[in-house]
Design an enzyme around this catalytic site. Structure first.
Site, mmCIF file in Angstrom:
data_model
loop_
_atom_site.group_PDB
_atom_site.id
_atom_site.type_symbol
_atom_site.label_atom_id
_atom_site.label_comp_id
_atom_site.label_asym_id
_atom_site.label_seq_id
_atom_site.Cartn_x
_atom_site.Cartn_y
_atom_site.Cartn_z
ATOM 1 N N GLU A 1 0.620 -0.701 -0.239
ATOM 2 C CA GLU A 1 -0.236 0.342 -0.138
ATOM 3 C C GLU A 1 0.397 1.045 -0.316
ATOM 4 O O GLU A 1 0.454 2.490 -0.604
ATOM 5 C CB GLU A 1 -0.869 -0.022 1.033
ATOM 6 C CG GLU A 1 -1.843 -1.073 1.379
ATOM 7 C CD GLU A 1 -2.067 -2.116 1.544
ATOM 8 O OE1 GLU A 1 -0.827 -2.222 2.049
ATOM 9 O OE2 GLU A 1 -2.913 -3.122 0.787
ATOM 10 N N HIS B 1 -12.198 -4.911 8.063
ATOM 11 C CA HIS B 1 -13.099 -4.665 7.094
ATOM 12 C C HIS B 1 -13.873 -4.415 6.509
ATOM 13 O O HIS B 1 -14.360 -3.669 5.447
ATOM 14 C CB HIS B 1 -12.616 -5.872 5.864
ATOM 15 C CG HIS B 1 -11.249 -7.631 5.616
ATOM 16 N ND1 HIS B 1 -11.151 -7.379 6.672
ATOM 17 C CD2 HIS B 1 -11.143 -6.929 4.082
ATOM 18 C CE1 HIS B 1 -9.760 -7.969 5.624
ATOM 19 N NE2 HIS B 1 -9.659 -7.992 4.684
#
Lengths: 337, 335
Positions: free
Chosen positions: B69, B138
């Site tokens: 990321e 999530h």
């Protein structure tokens, strides 16, 4: 470049150097050294504040690397970037004005010592998050490649950045995508006070880079001719479309980490031993041996550099402060490009 | 002899299809645009938004990345500073925290810190919100974290028309844009005009006009708020529903004009209540429209817990219609 890890390569002694080029290299190193020595005085006089990280001892790297670049090649740097900025061709006046916090500084006084920027010379900033500039450099280089421009991006960082995940993510991506970037690791052996062997289980940093299928080698960072030679080999490979290269420049900072650092973690004998390898007297010695320079020539160079620094300081003194009304300018762009 | 065929004027599509159309349009319109992110190519996108784009545009412009990321966002930032228009995707905003350094310390600061020299026209797409039983790593909603940061634009897209126009607008911005999408409603269908109408996500949208109370919201939860408004209508309460769309900067004018008409407001958001966008909106209403108010501003948000997996607990943590209706009744009975 199909060549794979030659991390253990030690380069042969550098060949002859022309008078003109040798003097150029010496002048650049002197400009950086004397500029920073003046910064120390100005820091003591409270003209410069905040953090001030000195590059003294490491000048051969910025000087030797820049000697291999074209004007439109890009540089991404760290908070120890005065040397890179000067060698890339940014004027000393605007750099000094930045340290003074003046509007005529390279970043209008918003960045200070750690955040020098100059779009004109493609200097993408001093980044003060360790390893924070590394993925950015990959992106700058990727953009050049995607737009068909034959340019190289040099990304400077210290050995402490190799501790960070950002380094590993970025060099892996650069390798996968064959991005034209030189990872220029200035290993001065201490990340602030943390010795390399206390921070890294594997202290051969070129070996780490090689594990990402990136050609990697060591260069003596205390010898400007060796730096230039070792870097030129990398830049040639990168420009030829060979993808990224990693160079570990072995160096040492003669001063503490910053002006706040009492330097309690290094053995003074170790510091002294490295000072014996000071790249500036070394090059002067070489140039004298070659008959390119004598004491009069050195004194003339010193005087020239001192005059340039005097002028930069005067520029910074005279520069105005940015009006407070402009505080909110450039949080967002003023015009669409 | 010719025959006349009547072209349909509307089309039914899912939110996912609307977003893909927006990405396709952007890639066709501007060759500087490219996509990078995890599993956006061969896999087709973890929410299938980018399905098919690799075949259409090739690997130079649809770039699958490793699970990195920091490198994804940092590389996109560097490319944006050097003439490209990258659209970087981070699967969920929980993962975006791994890249928060690049977003906050680089994307948001570089223009100001460089004295105006380096703007960063990067678009970062990510997703937020619960409702799929994906638990606490999530399902979170971090819009307020990003909306806190000067130097980035934060957009929230939860309707089909907005989805079709969002990237066109985001790419015109010379500065970083963080775009929130919502997995919970990706398959939601709507009938929209064949030709996308221009949208302005910089302004708040009035999703339902009403005269009795202003419900300020954004993101997927607005569909729950609209349900609540329908319920309230049966009780004789005519609620106006405003979708903020842009969370930084905030469109104060639309909110304040509505409150000036309704004299009551409830903010409803999916992130946690403490220090959220709703808190900011409530504060601004109080600062700017205190004397228009007939009751204190109400607030509804998710329970202040990490989002649990079990369906009944997840539902209990999220704002639901009854809680919104009850909050509106409270502000209606006061003042």
């Amino acid at each position: 470049m199909t060549e794979r890890p030659s991390h253990a390569t030690e380069l042969a002694p550098p060949p002859d150097v022309s008078r003109e080029h040798g003097v150029h290299l010496l002048r650049e190193m002197l400009r950086i050294r004397r500029f920073e020595e003046r910064c120390v005085e100005l820091y003591s006089a409270a003209k410069i504040r905040g953090f001030l990280h000195l590059y003294i001892g490491e000048e051969a790297i910025a000087t030797g690397v820049m000697a291999t670049l074209e004007e439109d090649d890009a540089v991404v740097s760290t908070y120890r970037e005065h040397g890179h900025a000067i060698a890339k061709g940014i004027g000393m006046g605007p750099i000094m004005a930045e340290m003074f916090g003046k509007v005529d500084g390279v970043a209008r006084g918003r960045g200070g010592s750690m955040h020098l920027f100059d779009a004109a010379t493609r200097f993408y900033g001093g980044n003060a998050i360790v390893a924070g500039g590394i993925p950015l450099a990959v992106g700058v280089a990727l953009a050049d490649r995607m737009q068909g421009r034959d340019r190289v991006t040099v990304c400077f960082f210290g050995e402490g950045a190799v501790d960070e995940g950002a380094f590993h993510e970025s060099i892996n991506l650069a390798s996968l995508w064959d991005v034209p970037v030189l990872f220029a690791c200035e290993n001065n052996r201490y990340s602030m006070g943390m010795a390399l062997e206390r921070a890294e289980a594997q202290t051969d940093l070129a070996l780490k880079a090689a594990s990402y299928a990136v050609p990697a080698w060591h260069v003596d960072g205390m010898d400007v001719l060796a730096v230039e030679e070792g870097t030129r080999r990398a830049i040639t490979a990168i420009r030829g479309g060979g993808g990224p290269v990693f160079i570990e420049y072995e160096t040492y900072r003669f001063r503490a980490h910053s002006m706040y650092d009492p330097d309690l973690y290094r053995d003074p004998a170790e510091v002294e031993a490295w000072k014996q390898r000071d790249p500036i007297p070394a090059l002067i010695g070489t140039l004298k041996q070659l008959g390119h320079l004598d004491d009069v020539g050195v004194a003339a160079l010193e005087a020239e550099v001192e005059a340039e620094i005097d002028e930069a300081v005067a520029f910074a003194e005279d520069a105005p402060l940015e009006p407070v009304e402009d505080l909110h300018r450039f949080v967002t762009s003023e015009v669409a490009p | 002899m010719s025959t006349t065929t009547v072209e349909p004027t509307t089309v039914t599509l899912t939110l996912r299809e609307a977003l893909k159309q927006s990405l396709r349009d952007a890639l066709i319109r501007d060759e500087r645009v490219f996509l990078m992110g995890e599993d956006i190519g061969a896999y087709g996108g973890c929410f299938a938004v980018t399905m098919g784009l690799l075949d259409e545009f090739g690997p130079e412009r649809i770039r699958d990345t490793p699970l990195s990321e920091v490198a994804i966002i940092g590389t996109a930032i560097g490319a944006a500073m050097n003439g490209m228009r990258p659209i970087a995707e981070i699967m969920t905003c929980n993962f975006s925290l791994l890249a928060l350094d690049q977003i906050v310390n680089n994307a948001a600061t570089l223009l100001h810190m460089s004295g105006g020299q380096f703007n960063v026209p990067v678009v970062i797409r990510t997703t937020a919100g619960a409702g799929k039983q994906l638990a606490a790593q999530h399902s979170h909603s971090f819009e307020p974290i990003f909306a806190h940061i000067p130097g980035i634009r934060v957009l929230s897209v939860a309707t089909h028309e907005d989805a079709r126009g969002v990237l066109c607008q985001a790419l015109e911005d010379p500065d970083p844009v963080v775009l929130f999408e919502y997995p919970r409603i990706m398959t939601m269908e709507a009938e929209v005009p064949v030709e996308p109408a221009p949208v302005d996500l910089g302004s708040a949208a009035i999703r339902r006009a009403g005269s009795d109370v202003t419900l300020v919201t954004y993101g997927a939860i607005q569909h729950t708020v609209l349900e609540a408004a329908a319920t309230l209508a049966k009780d004789g309460i005519d609620a106006e529903v405003i979708d903020l769309r842009s969370l930084r900067p905030l469109d104060d004018a639309t909110v304040l004009a509505s409150v000036a008409r309704t004299h009551r407001a409830v903010v409803v958001e999916e992130p946690w209540r403490t220090l959220g966008v709703g808190a900011e909106v409530a504060a601004r209403i109080t600062e700017e429209a205190f004397y228009d108010l007939d009751a204190p501003v109400g607030r509804i948000a998710s329970a202040e817990v990490p989002m649990p997996y079990a369906k009944h607990l997840e539902e209990a943590a999220l704002p639901q219609v009854p809680a919104i209706v009850a909050a509106v009744h409270r502000v209606m009975h006061r003042g």
